[in-house]
Design a protein around this motif. Structure first.
Motif, PDB file in Angstrom:
ATOM      1  N   PHE A 156       0.832  -1.203   0.000  1.00  0.00           N
ATOM      2  CA  PHE A 156       0.000   0.000   0.000  1.00  0.00           C
ATOM      3  C   PHE A 156       0.869   1.257   0.000  1.00  0.00           C
ATOM      4  O   PHE A 156       0.587   2.232  -0.704  1.00  0.00           O
ATOM      5  CB  PHE A 156      -0.926   0.019   1.226  1.00  0.00           C
ATOM      6  CG  PHE A 156      -2.001  -1.021   1.218  1.00  0.00           C
ATOM      7  CD1 PHE A 156      -2.561  -1.461   0.035  1.00  0.00           C
ATOM      8  CD2 PHE A 156      -2.451  -1.564   2.410  1.00  0.00           C
ATOM      9  CE1 PHE A 156      -3.546  -2.423   0.026  1.00  0.00           C
ATOM     10  CE2 PHE A 156      -3.443  -2.534   2.415  1.00  0.00           C
ATOM     11  CZ  PHE A 156      -3.996  -2.969   1.215  1.00  0.00           C
ATOM     12  N   ALA A 157       1.925   1.231   0.792  1.00  0.00           N
ATOM     13  CA  ALA A 157       2.808   2.394   0.878  1.00  0.00           C
ATOM     14  C   ALA A 157       3.506   2.644  -0.447  1.00  0.00           C
ATOM     15  O   ALA A 157       3.593   3.793  -0.909  1.00  0.00           O
ATOM     16  CB  ALA A 157       3.830   2.182   1.985  1.00  0.00           C
ATOM     17  N   TRP A 158       4.026   1.598  -1.080  1.00  0.00           N
ATOM     18  CA  TRP A 158       4.775   1.756  -2.323  1.00  0.00           C
ATOM     19  C   TRP A 158       3.904   2.271  -3.461  1.00  0.00           C
ATOM     20  O   TRP A 158       4.384   2.982  -4.336  1.00  0.00           O
ATOM     21  CB  TRP A 158       5.415   0.430  -2.726  1.00  0.00           C
ATOM     22  CG  TRP A 158       6.375  -0.107  -1.711  1.00  0.00           C
ATOM     23  CD1 TRP A 158       7.056   0.607  -0.757  1.00  0.00           C
ATOM     24  CD2 TRP A 158       6.749  -1.474  -1.511  1.00  0.00           C
ATOM     25  NE1 TRP A 158       7.833  -0.228   0.011  1.00  0.00           N
ATOM     26  CE2 TRP A 158       7.667  -1.510  -0.421  1.00  0.00           C
ATOM     27  CE3 TRP A 158       6.407  -2.677  -2.145  1.00  0.00           C
ATOM     28  CZ2 TRP A 158       8.234  -2.702   0.036  1.00  0.00           C
ATOM     29  CZ3 TRP A 158       6.974  -3.860  -1.685  1.00  0.00           C
ATOM     30  CH2 TRP A 158       7.877  -3.869  -0.613  1.00  0.00           C
ATOM     31  N   ALA A 159       2.619   1.902  -3.454  1.00  0.00           N
ATOM     32  CA  ALA A 159       1.717   2.335  -4.518  1.00  0.00           C
ATOM     33  C   ALA A 159       1.007   3.645  -4.194  1.00  0.00           C
ATOM     34  O   ALA A 159       0.252   4.162  -5.022  1.00  0.00           O
ATOM     35  CB  ALA A 159       0.674   1.247  -4.790  1.00  0.00           C
ATOM     36  N   SER A 160       1.263   4.183  -3.017  1.00  0.00           N
ATOM     37  CA  SER A 160       0.586   5.406  -2.599  1.00  0.00           C
ATOM     38  C   SER A 160       1.105   6.618  -3.355  1.00  0.00           C
ATOM     39  O   SER A 160       2.296   6.710  -3.666  1.00  0.00           O
ATOM     40  CB  SER A 160       0.821   5.626  -1.096  1.00  0.00           C
ATOM     41  OG  SER A 160       0.421   6.926  -0.706  1.00  0.00           O
ATOM     42  N   PRO A 161       0.232   7.594  -3.646  1.00  0.00           N
ATOM     43  CA  PRO A 161       0.700   8.831  -4.288  1.00  0.00           C
ATOM     44  C   PRO A 161       1.648   9.627  -3.412  1.00  0.00           C
ATOM     45  O   PRO A 161       2.338  10.521  -3.903  1.00  0.00           O
ATOM     46  CB  PRO A 161      -0.598   9.607  -4.556  1.00  0.00           C
ATOM     47  CG  PRO A 161      -1.605   9.016  -3.630  1.00  0.00           C
ATOM     48  CD  PRO A 161      -1.230   7.579  -3.474  1.00  0.00           C
ATOM     49  N   TYR A 198       0.406  -1.767  -8.876  1.00  0.00           N
ATOM     50  CA  TYR A 198       1.211  -0.946  -9.782  1.00  0.00           C
ATOM     51  C   TYR A 198       0.330  -0.293 -10.844  1.00  0.00           C
ATOM     52  O   TYR A 198       0.433   0.918 -11.098  1.00  0.00           O
ATOM     53  CB  TYR A 198       2.294  -1.794 -10.446  1.00  0.00           C
ATOM     54  CG  TYR A 198       3.094  -1.017 -11.462  1.00  0.00           C
ATOM     55  CD1 TYR A 198       4.152  -0.216 -11.075  1.00  0.00           C
ATOM     56  CD2 TYR A 198       2.747  -1.036 -12.818  1.00  0.00           C
ATOM     57  CE1 TYR A 198       4.864   0.543 -11.991  1.00  0.00           C
ATOM     58  CE2 TYR A 198       3.451  -0.288 -13.745  1.00  0.00           C
ATOM     59  CZ  TYR A 198       4.504   0.495 -13.330  1.00  0.00           C
ATOM     60  OH  TYR A 198       5.193   1.252 -14.259  1.00  0.00           O
ATOM     61  N   LEU A 199      -0.528  -1.076 -11.479  1.00  0.00           N
ATOM     62  CA  LEU A 199      -1.381  -0.537 -12.545  1.00  0.00           C
ATOM     63  C   LEU A 199      -2.391   0.463 -11.996  1.00  0.00           C
ATOM     64  O   LEU A 199      -2.702   1.462 -12.657  1.00  0.00           O
ATOM     65  CB  LEU A 199      -2.100  -1.672 -13.261  1.00  0.00           C
ATOM     66  CG  LEU A 199      -1.231  -2.576 -14.139  1.00  0.00           C
ATOM     67  CD1 LEU A 199      -2.060  -3.725 -14.709  1.00  0.00           C
ATOM     68  CD2 LEU A 199      -0.581  -1.780 -15.269  1.00  0.00           C
ATOM     69  N   ALA A 200      -2.896   0.210 -10.796  1.00  0.00           N
ATOM     70  CA  ALA A 200      -3.832   1.158 -10.185  1.00  0.00           C
ATOM     71  C   ALA A 200      -3.146   2.485  -9.887  1.00  0.00           C
ATOM     72  O   ALA A 200      -3.716   3.561 -10.119  1.00  0.00           O
ATOM     73  CB  ALA A 200      -4.424   0.562  -8.909  1.00  0.00           C
ATOM     74  N   ALA A 201      -1.906   2.423  -9.390  1.00  0.00           N
ATOM     75  CA  ALA A 201      -1.161   3.652  -9.103  1.00  0.00           C
ATOM     76  C   ALA A 201      -0.855   4.410 -10.389  1.00  0.00           C
ATOM     77  O   ALA A 201      -0.971   5.645 -10.448  1.00  0.00           O
ATOM     78  CB  ALA A 201       0.130   3.314  -8.364  1.00  0.00           C
ATOM     79  N   PHE A 202      -0.458   3.689 -11.427  1.00  0.00           N
ATOM     80  CA  PHE A 202      -0.165   4.294 -12.730  1.00  0.00           C
ATOM     81  C   PHE A 202      -1.402   5.013 -13.273  1.00  0.00           C
ATOM     82  O   PHE A 202      -1.345   6.174 -13.697  1.00  0.00           O
ATOM     83  CB  PHE A 202       0.282   3.184 -13.691  1.00  0.00           C
ATOM     84  CG  PHE A 202       0.432   3.608 -15.119  1.00  0.00           C
ATOM     85  CD1 PHE A 202       1.546   4.300 -15.551  1.00  0.00           C
ATOM     86  CD2 PHE A 202      -0.544   3.281 -16.053  1.00  0.00           C
ATOM     87  CE1 PHE A 202       1.689   4.677 -16.882  1.00  0.00           C
ATOM     88  CE2 PHE A 202      -0.418   3.647 -17.385  1.00  0.00           C
ATOM     89  CZ  PHE A 202       0.704   4.344 -17.799  1.00  0.00           C
TER      90      PHE A 202
END
Length: 230
Positions: free
Chosen positions: A15-20, A157-161
């Protein structure tokens, strides 16, 4: 630490890595969306959603997901492949700004993760992939280094992108914040399907035909007025 506690810690890390809020500098890049807005290809929520869907299915989103999977598997099964995968990921950038975008985010991700989530396995992977590393590659190597499962990591990853590109459109006042979240929600099935479809993919499956998005990335390099670096 119990197995359950370790699993929870892994989920929180993802969660942290994909967070804005993770300091990779993603907010500075629009991946050509700014150019698409300037040229009229994106003018409202519907056209933005179609644009992002094409990128996910036929453009950078798909290729990044394939590279992510290839990297994760190489970390676990064939570390000698990592250098080649990392080099290919950079070579696939279709413009100077796209290359800058993925390298700077990759560098930022690695620096932040080394400081906040240190891991000996990540250091071994990083020594193989080098300092100038595409974002999707270093993200995947981190996931593998921390022994986290592949599928939820690709989803994240794709959600963050996708969310970052929606955020760019919001900041350009193409859509509002609520509509932006609705677009992310409507794209969730496509993100899920892409994450599932690439589970068995390899380098040979790379390719795409999101030509208009690639043209937008090139056009942005000479765009007169810009908010974003890509």
């Amino acid at each position: 630490m119990t197995d359950k506690a370790g699993e929870l810690a892994g989920e929180l890390a993802l969660f942290a890595w994909a967070s804005p809020s993770y300091p990779v500098g993603a907010f500075a890049y629009s991946h050509g969306v700014e150019s698409a807005v300037e040229r009229g290809d994106i003018s409202d929520g519907a056209t933005l959603q179609d644009w992002l869907l094409d990128i996910l299915k036929s453009g950078t989103g798909r290729n990044d997901a394939i590279l992510f999977v290839a990297t994760w598997k190489a970390c676990r099964e064939a570390p000698g492949r990592l250098a080649d995968i990392a080099e290919l990921a950079v070579a696939l950038a279709t413009s100077r700004e796209r290359r800058l975008e993925t390298l700077q985010q990759g560098s930022g991700f690695l620096a932040a993760t080394r400081a906040a989530w240190p891991c000996a396995a990540l250091e071994r992977h990083a020594s193989r992939i080098g300092g100038n590393t595409a974002y999707c590659v270093v993200f995947a190597a981190t996931v593998a280094a921390h022994n986290l499962p592949l599928r939820p990591a690709v989803d994240a990853y794709l959600a963050a992108f996708t969310s970052n590109l929606v955020s760019a459109a919001v900041r350009m006042s193409v859509i509002g914040q609520t509509e932006g979240q609705a677009i992310v929600a409507r794209l969730a099935p496509a993100i899920r399907d892409m994450a599932q479809n690439v589970q068995d993919a390899d380098i040979e499956d790379l390719g795409g035909f999101a030509f208009r998005a690639d043209q937008a990335a090139l056009h942005h390099e000479t765009q007169y007025s810009r908010l974003f670096r890509s």
